[in-house]
Structures are given as C-alpha cells and as structure tokens.
Design a protein around this motif. Sequence first.
Motif, PDB file in Angstrom:
ATOM      1  N   PHE A  95       4.453   2.686  -3.068  1.00  0.00           N
ATOM      2  CA  PHE A  95       4.730   1.475  -2.316  1.00  0.00           C
ATOM      3  C   PHE A  95       3.653   0.427  -2.613  1.00  0.00           C
ATOM      4  CE2 PHE A  95       2.185   4.317   0.234  1.00  0.00           C
ATOM      5  CZ  PHE A  95       1.233   3.515   0.836  1.00  0.00           C
ATOM      6  N   ALA A  96       3.945  -0.799  -2.274  1.00  0.00           N
ATOM      7  CA  ALA A  96       2.990  -1.903  -2.400  1.00  0.00           C
ATOM      8  C   ALA A  96       2.915  -2.612  -1.057  1.00  0.00           C
ATOM      9  CB  ALA A  96       3.436  -2.872  -3.493  1.00  0.00           C
ATOM     10  N   VAL A  97       1.715  -3.074  -0.693  1.00  0.00           N
ATOM     11  CA  VAL A  97       1.535  -3.814   0.551  1.00  0.00           C
ATOM     12  C   VAL A  97       0.899  -5.172   0.258  1.00  0.00           C
ATOM     13  CG1 VAL A  97       1.326  -1.736   1.968  1.00  0.00           C
ATOM     14  CG2 VAL A  97      -0.725  -2.809   1.089  1.00  0.00           C
ATOM     15  N   ASP A  98       1.239  -6.127   1.094  1.00  0.00           N
ATOM     16  CA  ASP A  98       0.704  -7.486   0.999  1.00  0.00           C
ATOM     17  C   ASP A  98       0.577  -7.982   2.433  1.00  0.00           C
ATOM     18  OD1 ASP A  98       0.029 -10.086   0.392  1.00  0.00           O
ATOM     19  OD2 ASP A  98       1.876 -10.529  -0.702  1.00  0.00           O
TER      20      ASP A  98
ATOM     21  N   LYS B  96       0.325  12.208   4.533  1.00  0.00           N
ATOM     22  CA  LYS B  96      -0.913  11.732   3.910  1.00  0.00           C
ATOM     23  C   LYS B  96      -0.589  10.661   2.879  1.00  0.00           C
ATOM     24  CE  LYS B  96      -3.594  15.958   4.485  1.00  0.00           C
ATOM     25  NZ  LYS B  96      -4.477  15.529   5.529  1.00  0.00           N
ATOM     26  N   LEU B  97      -1.439   9.626   2.828  1.00  0.00           N
ATOM     27  CA  LEU B  97      -1.263   8.559   1.846  1.00  0.00           C
ATOM     28  C   LEU B  97      -2.610   8.107   1.315  1.00  0.00           C
ATOM     29  CD1 LEU B  97      -2.218   5.669   3.223  1.00  0.00           C
ATOM     30  CD2 LEU B  97       0.017   5.773   4.274  1.00  0.00           C
ATOM     31  N   THR B  98      -2.569   7.436   0.166  1.00  0.00           N
ATOM     32  CA  THR B  98      -3.737   6.756  -0.385  1.00  0.00           C
ATOM     33  C   THR B  98      -3.297   5.358  -0.808  1.00  0.00           C
ATOM     34  OG1 THR B  98      -3.378   7.521  -2.654  1.00  0.00           O
ATOM     35  CG2 THR B  98      -4.802   8.872  -1.259  1.00  0.00           C
ATOM     36  N   MET B  99      -4.242   4.419  -0.792  1.00  0.00           N
ATOM     37  CA  MET B  99      -3.971   3.056  -1.246  1.00  0.00           C
ATOM     38  C   MET B  99      -5.205   2.534  -1.974  1.00  0.00           C
ATOM     39  SD  MET B  99      -1.984   1.296   1.999  1.00  0.00           S
ATOM     40  CE  MET B  99      -3.309   1.542   3.170  1.00  0.00           C
ATOM     41  N   THR B 100      -4.993   1.690  -2.962  1.00  0.00           N
ATOM     42  CA  THR B 100      -6.085   0.994  -3.633  1.00  0.00           C
ATOM     43  C   THR B 100      -5.654  -0.442  -3.862  1.00  0.00           C
ATOM     44  OG1 THR B 100      -5.296   1.604  -5.838  1.00  0.00           O
ATOM     45  CG2 THR B 100      -6.948   3.053  -4.836  1.00  0.00           C
ATOM     46  N   GLY B 101      -6.637  -1.324  -3.943  1.00  0.00           N
ATOM     47  CA  GLY B 101      -6.302  -2.716  -4.193  1.00  0.00           C
ATOM     48  C   GLY B 101      -7.473  -3.614  -3.931  1.00  0.00           C
ATOM     49  N   GLU B 102      -7.173  -4.872  -3.615  1.00  0.00           N
ATOM     50  CA  GLU B 102      -8.230  -5.837  -3.397  1.00  0.00           C
ATOM     51  C   GLU B 102      -7.944  -6.719  -2.186  1.00  0.00           C
ATOM     52  OE1 GLU B 102      -8.289  -7.867  -7.169  1.00  0.00           O
ATOM     53  OE2 GLU B 102      -7.134  -9.523  -6.344  1.00  0.00           O
ATOM     54  N   ALA B 103      -9.041  -7.281  -1.672  1.00  0.00           N
ATOM     55  CA  ALA B 103      -8.957  -8.203  -0.541  1.00  0.00           C
ATOM     56  C   ALA B 103      -9.760  -9.441  -0.903  1.00  0.00           C
ATOM     57  CB  ALA B 103      -9.526  -7.555   0.714  1.00  0.00           C
ATOM     58  N   ALA B 104      -9.146 -10.593  -0.754  1.00  0.00           N
ATOM     59  CA  ALA B 104      -9.820 -11.866  -1.025  1.00  0.00           C
ATOM     60  C   ALA B 104     -10.031 -12.606   0.281  1.00  0.00           C
ATOM     61  CB  ALA B 104      -8.982 -12.713  -1.978  1.00  0.00           C
ATOM     62  N   GLN B 105     -11.279 -12.977   0.555  1.00  0.00           N
ATOM     63  CA  GLN B 105     -11.557 -13.820   1.715  1.00  0.00           C
ATOM     64  C   GLN B 105     -11.431 -15.267   1.257  1.00  0.00           C
ATOM     65  OE1 GLN B 105     -15.176 -13.062   3.871  1.00  0.00           O
ATOM     66  NE2 GLN B 105     -14.965 -14.905   5.100  1.00  0.00           N
ATOM     67  N   VAL B 106     -10.601 -16.031   1.990  1.00  0.00           N
ATOM     68  CA  VAL B 106     -10.278 -17.400   1.621  1.00  0.00           C
ATOM     69  C   VAL B 106     -10.638 -18.314   2.796  1.00  0.00           C
ATOM     70  CG1 VAL B 106      -8.384 -18.924   0.910  1.00  0.00           C
ATOM     71  CG2 VAL B 106      -8.377 -16.527   0.210  1.00  0.00           C
TER      72      VAL B 106
ATOM     73  N   LYS C  42      -3.904  -7.117  -1.050  1.00  0.00           N
ATOM     74  CA  LYS C  42      -2.816  -6.597  -1.885  1.00  0.00           C
ATOM     75  C   LYS C  42      -3.234  -5.206  -2.329  1.00  0.00           C
ATOM     76  CE  LYS C  42      -0.970 -10.903  -3.707  1.00  0.00           C
ATOM     77  NZ  LYS C  42       0.378 -10.813  -3.212  1.00  0.00           N
ATOM     78  N   GLN C  43      -2.374  -4.219  -2.044  1.00  0.00           N
ATOM     79  CA  GLN C  43      -2.679  -2.840  -2.407  1.00  0.00           C
ATOM     80  C   GLN C  43      -1.426  -2.138  -2.904  1.00  0.00           C
ATOM     81  OE1 GLN C  43      -4.453  -1.349   1.318  1.00  0.00           O
ATOM     82  NE2 GLN C  43      -6.397  -1.313   0.231  1.00  0.00           N
ATOM     83  N   THR C  44      -1.644  -1.079  -3.673  1.00  0.00           N
ATOM     84  CA  THR C  44      -0.558  -0.164  -4.026  1.00  0.00           C
ATOM     85  C   THR C  44      -0.911   1.180  -3.417  1.00  0.00           C
ATOM     86  OG1 THR C  44      -1.624   0.395  -6.130  1.00  0.00           O
ATOM     87  CG2 THR C  44       0.036  -1.363  -6.168  1.00  0.00           C
ATOM     88  N   GLY C  45       0.118   1.938  -3.069  1.00  0.00           N
ATOM     89  CA  GLY C  45      -0.126   3.205  -2.406  1.00  0.00           C
ATOM     90  C   GLY C  45       0.782   4.303  -2.895  1.00  0.00           C
ATOM     91  N   THR C  46       0.378   5.517  -2.543  1.00  0.00           N
ATOM     92  CA  THR C  46       1.140   6.716  -2.894  1.00  0.00           C
ATOM     93  C   THR C  46       1.185   7.636  -1.683  1.00  0.00           C
ATOM     94  OG1 THR C  46       0.357   6.584  -5.171  1.00  0.00           O
ATOM     95  CG2 THR C  46       1.270   8.695  -4.462  1.00  0.00           C
ATOM     96  N   LEU C  47       2.371   8.154  -1.385  1.00  0.00           N
ATOM     97  CA  LEU C  47       2.498   9.202  -0.372  1.00  0.00           C
ATOM     98  C   LEU C  47       2.167  10.519  -1.050  1.00  0.00           C
ATOM     99  CD1 LEU C  47       5.767   8.293   1.530  1.00  0.00           C
ATOM    100  CD2 LEU C  47       3.471   8.435   2.469  1.00  0.00           C
ATOM    101  N   LEU C  48       1.094  11.160  -0.613  1.00  0.00           N
ATOM    102  CA  LEU C  48       0.707  12.450  -1.178  1.00  0.00           C
ATOM    103  C   LEU C  48       1.523  13.578  -0.566  1.00  0.00           C
ATOM    104  CD1 LEU C  48      -3.155  11.914  -1.098  1.00  0.00           C
ATOM    105  CD2 LEU C  48      -1.579  11.519  -3.012  1.00  0.00           C
ATOM    106  N   SER C  49       1.960  13.372   0.661  1.00  0.00           N
ATOM    107  CA  SER C  49       2.799  14.314   1.406  1.00  0.00           C
ATOM    108  C   SER C  49       3.439  13.490   2.510  1.00  0.00           C
ATOM    109  CB  SER C  49       1.951  15.457   1.985  1.00  0.00           C
ATOM    110  OG  SER C  49       1.186  15.005   3.079  1.00  0.00           O
ATOM    111  N   PRO C  50       4.341  14.078   3.315  1.00  0.00           N
ATOM    112  CA  PRO C  50       4.934  13.287   4.399  1.00  0.00           C
ATOM    113  C   PRO C  50       3.912  12.739   5.403  1.00  0.00           C
ATOM    114  CG  PRO C  50       6.237  15.249   4.008  1.00  0.00           C
ATOM    115  CD  PRO C  50       4.981  15.384   3.186  1.00  0.00           C
TER     116      PRO C  50
END
Length: 172
Positions: free
Chosen positions: A102-105, A134-144, A124-132
């Motif tokens: 999945f992707a989050v914004d 558990k999840l992980t996400m990686t991405g970036e955050a910009a302070q504006v 903005k991050q992308t994620g993976t469900l490791l199991s029903p």
Amino acid sequence: MGEGMGRRELIGKGGRLVPAAGAAALLTAALAPDPASADTGARVRIPLPGTWAVTVTITDLPDFPPEPGLFAFGGDGLLTGTGGASKIVGFGTWTATGAAAFAVDYRHFVISDDGKVTGTVRVKQTGTLLSPDKLTMTGEAAQVDNDGNVIVTLHASSKGERYGFGPADLGC
C-alpha cells in the motif's frame, strides 16, 4: 462559529467528533483502488483497514528516539493518524498497490508553542503487510512553511501492530 463559543472551544468540540468519524470510515467496505487497473475500475482487496499502533523511527536522525503513533486506515481509503511528539491529528489517504502492499499520503499541521500554525508536514510512504496484524512502512516527510517552502525533508521507517478493529470485525 456559534454564539458565545470561542474558537478553541469549537475546535475542542470538533476534536471529539474525530473518533466517531474515524469509526464510520472503518465501517465501509475494505476495498481500495488498484492504480495498475484504474482503467478497468478493478479493485484489489487488502486487509489493511482497522486501527494500528505504530513506532516511527526517523532514520536520518539516529539520536532522535522512536516515536509512538496511532493510525486508522478506513476501508474507503481514508487515513487518520497521530504521533506522540506532534500532539496533532493528521489526515490523508491510502491506496492498495498490491495484495499486501500500500501507499500512504497524509499531512498534519505544525503548531508553534504559542498556538499558531507555522506550516505542515507532508508524509509519503509505502508499506507492506507482513501478516494480518503486522505492517512496515518507509518513506519521507517534508516540513513546509506557510508559504510553501520546504524547510527540511527527513526519511522514516515505521513498524506497526493491529489493535482493536480489523477487517473481520468490520465484515470486510
């Protein structure tokens, strides 16, 4: 604003509506558009909707302690989240990008000590469900800042565990 009701009181009352709005979003079907099949209108089912406790690590700042957060992924693609240090609720969207991906914004305000909005954090991050559960996400955050200027962009990783509501509880 209501007669005799200050701005902060109105915001406080609205804040109590956020959990109800989040619960209503969770009670929708657990389908999200699959961007790869947008032309056909097909949807991919992903068991992400529900409530999640996450730990966010700012990978660019190794001395910065991990921060706890809570996310509510709605079956309609809406996302509500908060972090321990920010004390602010963020809103955004999520989209299934595969059977377990999945992707989050989303974004949240930056509030100064004197209560003024000084900008936003856009995540903005992308994620993976490791199991029903558990999840992980990686991405970036910009302070504006309020003029749209990027002050800093940081990278983060998150790990999460489901709690409370999940697809089975929601009839998804």
